[in-house]
Design a protein around this motif. Structure first.
Motif, short mmCIF file in Angstrom:
data_model
loop_
_atom_site.label_atom_id
_atom_site.label_comp_id
_atom_site.label_asym_id
_atom_site.label_seq_id
_atom_site.Cartn_x
_atom_site.Cartn_y
_atom_site.Cartn_z
N THR A 153 -2.04 70.92 72.34
CA THR A 153 -0.66 71.17 72.78
C THR A 153 -0.60 71.37 74.28
OG1 THR A 153 -0.11 72.14 70.64
CG2 THR A 153 1.35 72.69 72.49
N ALA A 154 -1.52 72.15 74.83
CA ALA A 154 -1.56 72.37 76.28
C ALA A 154 -1.79 71.06 77.03
CB ALA A 154 -2.63 73.39 76.64
N LEU A 155 -2.70 70.24 76.54
CA LEU A 155 -2.97 68.95 77.17
C LEU A 155 -1.74 68.05 77.10
CD1 LEU A 155 -4.93 67.02 78.56
CD2 LEU A 155 -5.72 66.33 76.29
N SER A 156 -1.04 68.06 75.97
CA SER A 156 0.18 67.26 75.84
C SER A 156 1.25 67.73 76.81
CB SER A 156 0.71 67.35 74.41
OG SER A 156 -0.19 66.77 73.50
N PHE A 193 9.38 78.59 68.81
CA PHE A 193 9.89 78.84 67.46
C PHE A 193 8.83 79.44 66.57
CE2 PHE A 193 13.16 75.16 67.82
CZ PHE A 193 14.05 75.99 68.47
N MET A 194 7.57 79.08 66.80
CA MET A 194 6.46 79.60 65.99
C MET A 194 6.00 80.97 66.48
SD MET A 194 4.26 76.12 65.16
CE MET A 194 3.21 76.43 66.52
N GLY A 195 6.62 81.49 67.55
CA GLY A 195 6.24 82.80 68.07
C GLY A 195 5.22 82.74 69.17
N GLY A 196 4.97 81.54 69.68
CA GLY A 196 4.00 81.37 70.76
C GLY A 196 4.65 81.47 72.13
N ASP A 197 3.83 81.29 73.14
CA ASP A 197 4.30 81.35 74.52
C ASP A 197 3.43 80.42 75.35
OD1 ASP A 197 5.85 82.14 76.64
OD2 ASP A 197 4.99 84.14 76.81
N TRP A 198 3.80 80.20 76.58
CA TRP A 198 3.06 79.30 77.46
C TRP A 198 3.25 79.72 78.90
CZ3 TRP A 198 6.01 76.77 81.05
CH2 TRP A 198 7.38 76.76 80.81
N VAL A 199 2.31 79.30 79.73
CA VAL A 199 2.42 79.45 81.19
C VAL A 199 1.98 78.14 81.82
CG1 VAL A 199 2.10 81.97 81.27
CG2 VAL A 199 0.12 80.48 81.42
N LYS A 202 -0.81 72.63 85.16
CA LYS A 202 -1.68 72.80 83.99
C LYS A 202 -1.14 73.94 83.13
CE LYS A 202 -4.47 69.62 85.33
NZ LYS A 202 -4.40 68.32 84.70
N HIS A 203 -1.14 73.73 81.83
CA HIS A 203 -0.56 74.69 80.90
C HIS A 203 -1.63 75.46 80.13
CE1 HIS A 203 2.73 71.96 81.72
NE2 HIS A 203 3.54 72.90 81.27
N ARG A 204 -1.26 76.65 79.74
CA ARG A 204 -2.06 77.47 78.83
C ARG A 204 -1.08 77.97 77.78
NH1 ARG A 204 -5.89 82.74 80.20
NH2 ARG A 204 -6.87 82.79 78.15
N VAL A 205 -1.40 77.75 76.51
CA VAL A 205 -0.50 78.16 75.44
C VAL A 205 -1.13 79.26 74.61
CG1 VAL A 205 0.69 75.93 75.36
CG2 VAL A 205 -1.25 76.32 73.87
N PHE A 206 -0.27 80.08 74.01
CA PHE A 206 -0.69 81.26 73.26
C PHE A 206 0.02 81.29 71.92
CE2 PHE A 206 -0.46 82.08 77.78
CZ PHE A 206 -1.73 82.55 78.07
N LEU A 207 -0.71 81.67 70.87
CA LEU A 207 -0.12 81.81 69.55
C LEU A 207 -1.01 82.73 68.72
CD1 LEU A 207 2.10 80.80 67.55
CD2 LEU A 207 0.47 79.04 66.85
N SER A 242 -5.50 81.70 72.46
CA SER A 242 -5.12 80.93 73.64
C SER A 242 -5.72 79.54 73.56
CB SER A 242 -5.64 81.64 74.90
OG SER A 242 -5.49 80.82 76.03
N SER A 243 -5.11 78.62 74.30
CA SER A 243 -5.64 77.25 74.36
C SER A 243 -6.93 77.18 75.15
CB SER A 243 -4.60 76.32 74.99
OG SER A 243 -4.25 76.75 76.29
#
Length: 85
Positions: free
Chosen positions: A16-19, A53-59, A65-70, A74-75
């Motif tokens: 997801t972060a790469l996308s 919507f799934m309760g995650g977050d991102w920066v 470059k992204h980092r996602v959390f759920l 973390s990614s």
């Protein structure tokens, strides 16, 4: 959680972060036409909304470059910009 399940979620977060990285770059690529940039923006917005919507977050860092959390995961194992987990 079992190890295989955790690894599967981590791999999904990394993908997801790469996308998000890819769509962000395409949205800001001046070589692409308006239709291509708008399509990338729609995909990017969909990724963000689904994650939230799934309760995650991102920066996103200053390099796009992204980092996602759920669910406390973390990614990335380690954030290379802050050297923190």
């Amino acid at each position: 959680m079992n190890k295989a399940y955790v690894e599967q979620i981590h791999n999904g977060l990394s993908t997801t972060a790469l996308s998000m990285d890819t769509q962000w770059a395409m949205m800001h690529n001046p070589k692409l036409n308006d239709q291509q940039r708008l399509s990338s923006e729609a995909c990017y917005q969909g990724l963000m909304q689904t994650l939230c919507f799934m309760g995650g977050d991102w920066v996103r860092d200053q390099h796009g470059k992204h980092r996602v959390f759920l669910a406390g995961m973390s990614s990335r194992e380690n954030d290379e910009y802050t050297c923190e987990e």
